[in-house]
Scaffold this motif. Structure first.
Motif, PDB file in Angstrom:
ATOM      1  N   THR A 104       0.664 -57.839  21.246  1.00 22.09           N
ATOM      2  CA  THR A 104      -0.774 -57.714  21.490  1.00 22.09           C
ATOM      3  C   THR A 104      -1.050 -57.087  22.851  1.00 22.09           C
ATOM      4  O   THR A 104      -1.927 -56.215  22.981  1.00 22.09           O
ATOM      5  CB  THR A 104      -1.439 -59.094  21.394  1.00 22.09           C
ATOM      6  OG1 THR A 104      -1.138 -59.685  20.125  1.00 22.09           O
ATOM      7  CG2 THR A 104      -2.938 -58.984  21.555  1.00 22.09           C
ATOM      8  N   VAL A 108      -3.052 -53.480  23.400  1.00 29.30           N
ATOM      9  CA  VAL A 108      -4.282 -53.385  24.181  1.00 29.30           C
ATOM     10  C   VAL A 108      -4.117 -52.414  25.352  1.00 29.30           C
ATOM     11  O   VAL A 108      -5.001 -51.582  25.623  1.00 29.30           O
ATOM     12  CB  VAL A 108      -4.699 -54.787  24.683  1.00 29.30           C
ATOM     13  CG1 VAL A 108      -5.841 -54.688  25.680  1.00 29.30           C
ATOM     14  CG2 VAL A 108      -5.101 -55.663  23.510  1.00 29.30           C
ATOM     15  N   SER A 112      -5.806 -48.731  24.471  1.00 34.69           N
ATOM     16  CA  SER A 112      -7.077 -48.620  25.184  1.00 34.69           C
ATOM     17  C   SER A 112      -7.072 -47.378  26.067  1.00 34.69           C
ATOM     18  O   SER A 112      -8.073 -46.654  26.144  1.00 34.69           O
ATOM     19  CB  SER A 112      -7.333 -49.870  26.021  1.00 34.69           C
ATOM     20  OG  SER A 112      -6.320 -50.049  27.003  1.00 34.69           O
ATOM     21  N   SER A 176      -6.188 -49.376  15.831  1.00 30.85           N
ATOM     22  CA  SER A 176      -6.585 -49.669  17.204  1.00 30.85           C
ATOM     23  C   SER A 176      -7.277 -48.471  17.844  1.00 30.85           C
ATOM     24  O   SER A 176      -8.327 -48.616  18.505  1.00 30.85           O
ATOM     25  CB  SER A 176      -5.361 -50.069  18.031  1.00 30.85           C
ATOM     26  OG  SER A 176      -4.728 -51.204  17.483  1.00 30.85           O
ATOM     27  N   LEU A 180     -11.233 -48.551  19.080  1.00 34.74           N
ATOM     28  CA  LEU A 180     -11.489 -48.437  20.509  1.00 34.74           C
ATOM     29  C   LEU A 180     -12.124 -47.099  20.869  1.00 34.74           C
ATOM     30  O   LEU A 180     -12.982 -47.040  21.765  1.00 34.74           O
ATOM     31  CB  LEU A 180     -10.183 -48.627  21.290  1.00 34.74           C
ATOM     32  CG  LEU A 180      -9.603 -50.040  21.255  1.00 34.74           C
ATOM     33  CD1 LEU A 180      -8.262 -50.085  21.978  1.00 34.74           C
ATOM     34  CD2 LEU A 180     -10.570 -51.038  21.882  1.00 34.74           C
ATOM     35  N   ARG A 215     -15.188 -55.056  26.015  1.00 33.57           N
ATOM     36  CA  ARG A 215     -14.450 -56.304  25.820  1.00 33.57           C
ATOM     37  C   ARG A 215     -14.514 -56.820  24.380  1.00 33.57           C
ATOM     38  O   ARG A 215     -13.477 -57.239  23.828  1.00 33.57           O
ATOM     39  CB  ARG A 215     -14.962 -57.382  26.775  1.00 33.57           C
ATOM     40  CG  ARG A 215     -14.188 -58.688  26.682  1.00 33.57           C
ATOM     41  CD  ARG A 215     -14.640 -59.675  27.733  1.00 33.57           C
ATOM     42  NE  ARG A 215     -16.041 -60.024  27.579  1.00 33.57           N
ATOM     43  CZ  ARG A 215     -16.668 -60.938  28.315  1.00 33.57           C
ATOM     44  NH1 ARG A 215     -16.006 -61.560  29.275  1.00 33.57           N
ATOM     45  NH2 ARG A 215     -17.949 -61.198  28.126  1.00 33.57           N
ATOM     46  N   LEU A 218     -12.039 -54.823  22.418  1.00 33.43           N
ATOM     47  CA  LEU A 218     -10.667 -55.149  22.819  1.00 33.43           C
ATOM     48  C   LEU A 218     -10.220 -56.468  22.192  1.00 33.43           C
ATOM     49  O   LEU A 218      -9.079 -56.589  21.731  1.00 33.43           O
ATOM     50  CB  LEU A 218     -10.581 -55.224  24.344  1.00 33.43           C
ATOM     51  CG  LEU A 218     -10.743 -53.908  25.104  1.00 33.43           C
ATOM     52  CD1 LEU A 218     -10.818 -54.162  26.605  1.00 33.43           C
ATOM     53  CD2 LEU A 218      -9.586 -52.967  24.801  1.00 33.43           C
ATOM     54  N   ALA A 222      -7.197 -57.018  19.608  1.00 35.19           N
ATOM     55  CA  ALA A 222      -6.173 -58.022  19.902  1.00 35.19           C
ATOM     56  C   ALA A 222      -6.033 -59.013  18.747  1.00 35.19           C
ATOM     57  O   ALA A 222      -4.911 -59.384  18.365  1.00 35.19           O
ATOM     58  CB  ALA A 222      -6.527 -58.756  21.193  1.00 35.19           C
ATOM     59  N   THR A 225      -4.376 -57.518  15.772  1.00 37.37           N
ATOM     60  CA  THR A 225      -2.946 -57.325  16.027  1.00 37.37           C
ATOM     61  C   THR A 225      -2.191 -58.649  15.991  1.00 37.37           C
ATOM     62  O   THR A 225      -1.104 -58.745  15.402  1.00 37.37           O
ATOM     63  CB  THR A 225      -2.737 -56.665  17.399  1.00 37.37           C
ATOM     64  OG1 THR A 225      -3.413 -55.409  17.434  1.00 37.37           O
ATOM     65  CG2 THR A 225      -1.261 -56.448  17.680  1.00 37.37           C
TER      66      THR A 225
END
Length: 298
Positions: A104, A108, A112, A176, A180, A215, A218, A222, A225
């Motif tokens: 994780t 991230v 990101s 992801s 994001l 956030r 994210l 997370a 994942t």
């Protein structure tokens, strides 16, 4: 001469009319009712296996075999206690926590930064690379199992936790980056322009402005994942051979390796494994829903 003073007669107050509510057409009501019934049926079908698992965890083996009822006649905690001892929960829990946590964290941090580049920066081939990641969403992960095992064998990391973490991080890339990138694109460009006027560089803009504002997205990434990684079985079963490196799903599989499967112990072990995931989701569901909605809108 007599002067007659004109008196102004006040106007009568206007009658306020309550706006009539529009009646919903009958076809719409019927359609909504059908959809509600279908969703309720789907919820029942989806929840029943979970409820049966919870019920069996508090039954004896004989009562599970007899079946026919969901609520235990004589609930007992001995099944959970015995399974806890056989499962060696804390030993395998630490292994699962290590693999899940590092996976994780890697997802991230890496994606990101990649998503910030796709959303904000301008570089050659940006759209082509982004579309390539989207195409990978439709590639089943099982087709890459054999190449991963062969590659890890050549690298000397087969059978280690690193050999699980790297493929897990790589496999989470498409979803992801999609979530994001959309989340970063939804932020106004004026924030970045104002920060650049103040002399901030890209790294500072990314860490001080974009990451805090994204956030919810994210946390969503997370969570998406952590849960599959915690429950992952296939690659772990293929690559891990040392019992000291086993994760919880592999330990759970060991409970049914005997000649006579103890279904109550198996369900108790499944309940023990799934409880941390339920707690994690309940603690972060508010961020999960907001982040998923914001990422999709973006």
């Amino acid at each position: 001469m007599t002067t007659v003073t004109d008196r102004t007669v006040p106007d009568a107050p206007a009658v306020q009319r309550t706006p009539r509510r529009r009646r919903t057409p009958a076809k719409v009501v019927v359609a909504r009712s059908v959809v509600a019934v279908l969703l309720a049926g789907y919820a029942v079908v989806s929840l029943y296996p979970f409820l049966w698992m919870v019920s069996a965890a508090f039954k004896t083996q004989q009562e599970v075999i007899q079946g026919g009822h969901l609520i235990p006649h004589d609930p007992t905690l001995s099944t959970l206690v015995d399974t806890w001892a056989q499962l060696h929960f804390f030993d395998y829990f630490l292994n699962s926590l290590k693999v899940t946590g590092l996976t994780t964290l890697g997802v991230v941090v890496v994606y990101s930064a990649a998503s910030y580049a796709f959303a904000v920066l301008r570089f050659p081939g940006r759209q082509a690379f982004f579309r390539l990641f989207l195409v990978l969403l439709f590639v089943p992960g099982v087709v890459t199992l054999l190449p991963i095992v062969l590659l890890e064998n050549q690298m000397g990391i087969l059978g280690t936790h690193l050999g699980l973490i790297l493929p897990f991080v790589n496999g989470t890339a498409p979803l992801s980056i999609l979530l994001l990138t959309n989340s970063f694109r939804s932020l106004p460009d004026e924030l970045r322009d104002a920060a650049r006027v103040d002399g901030a560089g890209e790294l500072r803009i990314f860490t001080r402005i974009y990451l805090p504002l994204a956030r919810p997205a994210l946390i969503t990434v997370a969570l998406l994942t952590a849960i599959p990684t915690w429950n992952e079985y296939l690659l772990s079963r293929v690559s891990l051979n040392d019992p000291a490196t086993f994760t919880l799903p592999i330990a759970l599989q060991q409970l049914q390796s005997s000649n006579v499967v103890q279904y109550n112990q198996l369900m108790a072990g499944a309940l023990i494994v799934v409880i941390p995931v339920i707690i994690l989701f309940l603690a972060t569901q508010r961020y999960f829903v907001n982040g998923l909605a914001g990422a999709v809108k973006g």
